[in-house]
Scaffold this motif. Structure first.
Motif, PDB file in Angstrom:
ATOM      1  N   GLU A  91       0.964  -1.752   0.052  1.00 44.98           N
ATOM      2  CA  GLU A  91       0.404  -0.344  -0.100  1.00 44.98           C
ATOM      3  C   GLU A  91       0.898   1.261   0.351  1.00 44.98           C
ATOM      4  OE1 GLU A  91      -3.793   0.096  -0.449  1.00 44.98           O
ATOM      5  OE2 GLU A  91      -2.930  -1.449  -0.344  1.00 44.98           O
ATOM      6  N   ALA A  92       1.640   1.435   0.247  1.00 43.25           N
ATOM      7  CA  ALA A  92       2.787   2.648   0.906  1.00 43.25           C
ATOM      8  C   ALA A  92       3.581   2.540  -0.535  1.00 43.25           C
ATOM      9  CB  ALA A  92       3.805   2.280   1.898  1.00 43.25           C
ATOM     10  N   ASP A  93       4.467   1.671  -1.134  1.00 40.77           N
ATOM     11  CA  ASP A  93       4.446   1.661  -2.499  1.00 40.77           C
ATOM     12  C   ASP A  93       3.915   1.917  -3.177  1.00 40.77           C
ATOM     13  OD1 ASP A  93       7.197   0.769  -0.869  1.00 40.77           O
ATOM     14  OD2 ASP A  93       6.836  -1.412  -1.943  1.00 40.77           O
ATOM     15  N   LYS A  94       2.563   1.415  -3.418  1.00 44.29           N
ATOM     16  CA  LYS A  94       1.295   2.109  -4.540  1.00 44.29           C
ATOM     17  C   LYS A  94       1.204   3.803  -4.166  1.00 44.29           C
ATOM     18  CE  LYS A  94      -2.866   1.444  -3.983  1.00 44.29           C
ATOM     19  NZ  LYS A  94      -4.246   0.764  -3.509  1.00 44.29           N
ATOM     20  N   PHE A  95       1.689   4.056  -3.407  1.00 47.47           N
ATOM     21  CA  PHE A  95       1.391   5.365  -3.028  1.00 47.47           C
ATOM     22  C   PHE A  95       2.080   6.168  -3.121  1.00 47.47           C
ATOM     23  CE2 PHE A  95       1.104   9.486  -0.929  1.00 47.47           C
ATOM     24  CZ  PHE A  95      -0.482  10.310  -0.975  1.00 47.47           C
ATOM     25  N   ILE A  96       3.691   5.704  -3.312  1.00 46.97           N
ATOM     26  CA  ILE A  96       4.738   6.305  -3.499  1.00 46.97           C
ATOM     27  C   ILE A  96       5.207   6.359  -5.053  1.00 46.97           C
ATOM     28  CG2 ILE A  96       7.516   6.026  -4.109  1.00 46.97           C
ATOM     29  CD1 ILE A  96       6.692   7.440  -1.109  1.00 46.97           C
ATOM     30  N   GLU A  97       4.502   4.704  -5.865  1.00 45.34           N
ATOM     31  CA  GLU A  97       4.900   5.108  -6.834  1.00 45.34           C
ATOM     32  C   GLU A  97       3.437   6.146  -7.796  1.00 45.34           C
ATOM     33  OE1 GLU A  97       3.547   1.029  -8.267  1.00 45.34           O
ATOM     34  OE2 GLU A  97       5.759   0.624  -7.284  1.00 45.34           O
TER      35      GLU A  97
END
Length: 174
Positions: free
Chosen positions: A86-92
């Motif tokens: 979830e955090a990685d998706k937000f950053i992307e």
């Protein structure tokens, strides 16, 4: 006697799909604007290329207030957001969309009260990493349980709204 029947779609949206958090975040965002200018697109699917593979992700908050392009996510708990994906998706998504302002809106920090302090610490670490990576995107993290006085819906909007005045009074008192 008044009787109400809640629409199943509304019930499902609010309780199962973070609809309340989205509505609350939108109200907050709309009320921080000074020019009473606001545009919002409901949940949007974003297609983009990451590492030569097509990626599809949805984003909960996408719009413009006072000429500021914003994007963000609304989740039931910050604990769920802080999972790697979830955090990685937000950053992307923020890297691809490149808004002026990013929002994270959570109903609460965690289901288990014993985890709240750890989640708060992890969120602060996330904020520091985000701000180091994105110098041109302002990140705002909202958690409903921190807004105890935000218990009644606004009956008016924009710069003359009750919530905006209450916010300014809170700032003045600090």
């Amino acid at each position: 006697e008044w009787e109400y029947l809640l629409n199943k779609f509304i019930h499902k949206t609010i309780l199962e799909h973070n609809g309340f958090n989205v509505l609350w975040a939108l109200n907050f965002i709309q009320n921080i604007g000074y020019k009473n200018s606001f545009l919002y697109l409901p949940e949007v699917n974003i297609f983009y290329d990451v590492k030569n593979s097509n990626q599809l992700n949805e984003i909960d908050l996408l719009g413009i207030y006072d000429g500021t392009f914003f994007a963000g996510e609304a989740k039931r708990t910050a604990e769920y957001f802080l999972t790697d994906r979830e955090a990685d998706k937000f950053i992307e998504l923020m890297e691809y969309i490149s808004p002026d302002q990013a929002f994270l809106a959570f109903g609460k920090y965690a289901e288990d009260e014993k985890k709240i302090e750890k989640i708060k610490s992890n969120l602060e670490d996330f904020r520091k990493n985000f701000e180091a990576q994105f110098k041109n995107i302002k990140l705002t993290i909202l958690t409903f349980e921190d807004f105890i006085n935000f218990s009644s819906p606004a009956i008016d909007f924009g710069i003359r709204g009750n919530n905006v005045y209450a916010f300014f009074e809170k700032l003045d008192s600090q």
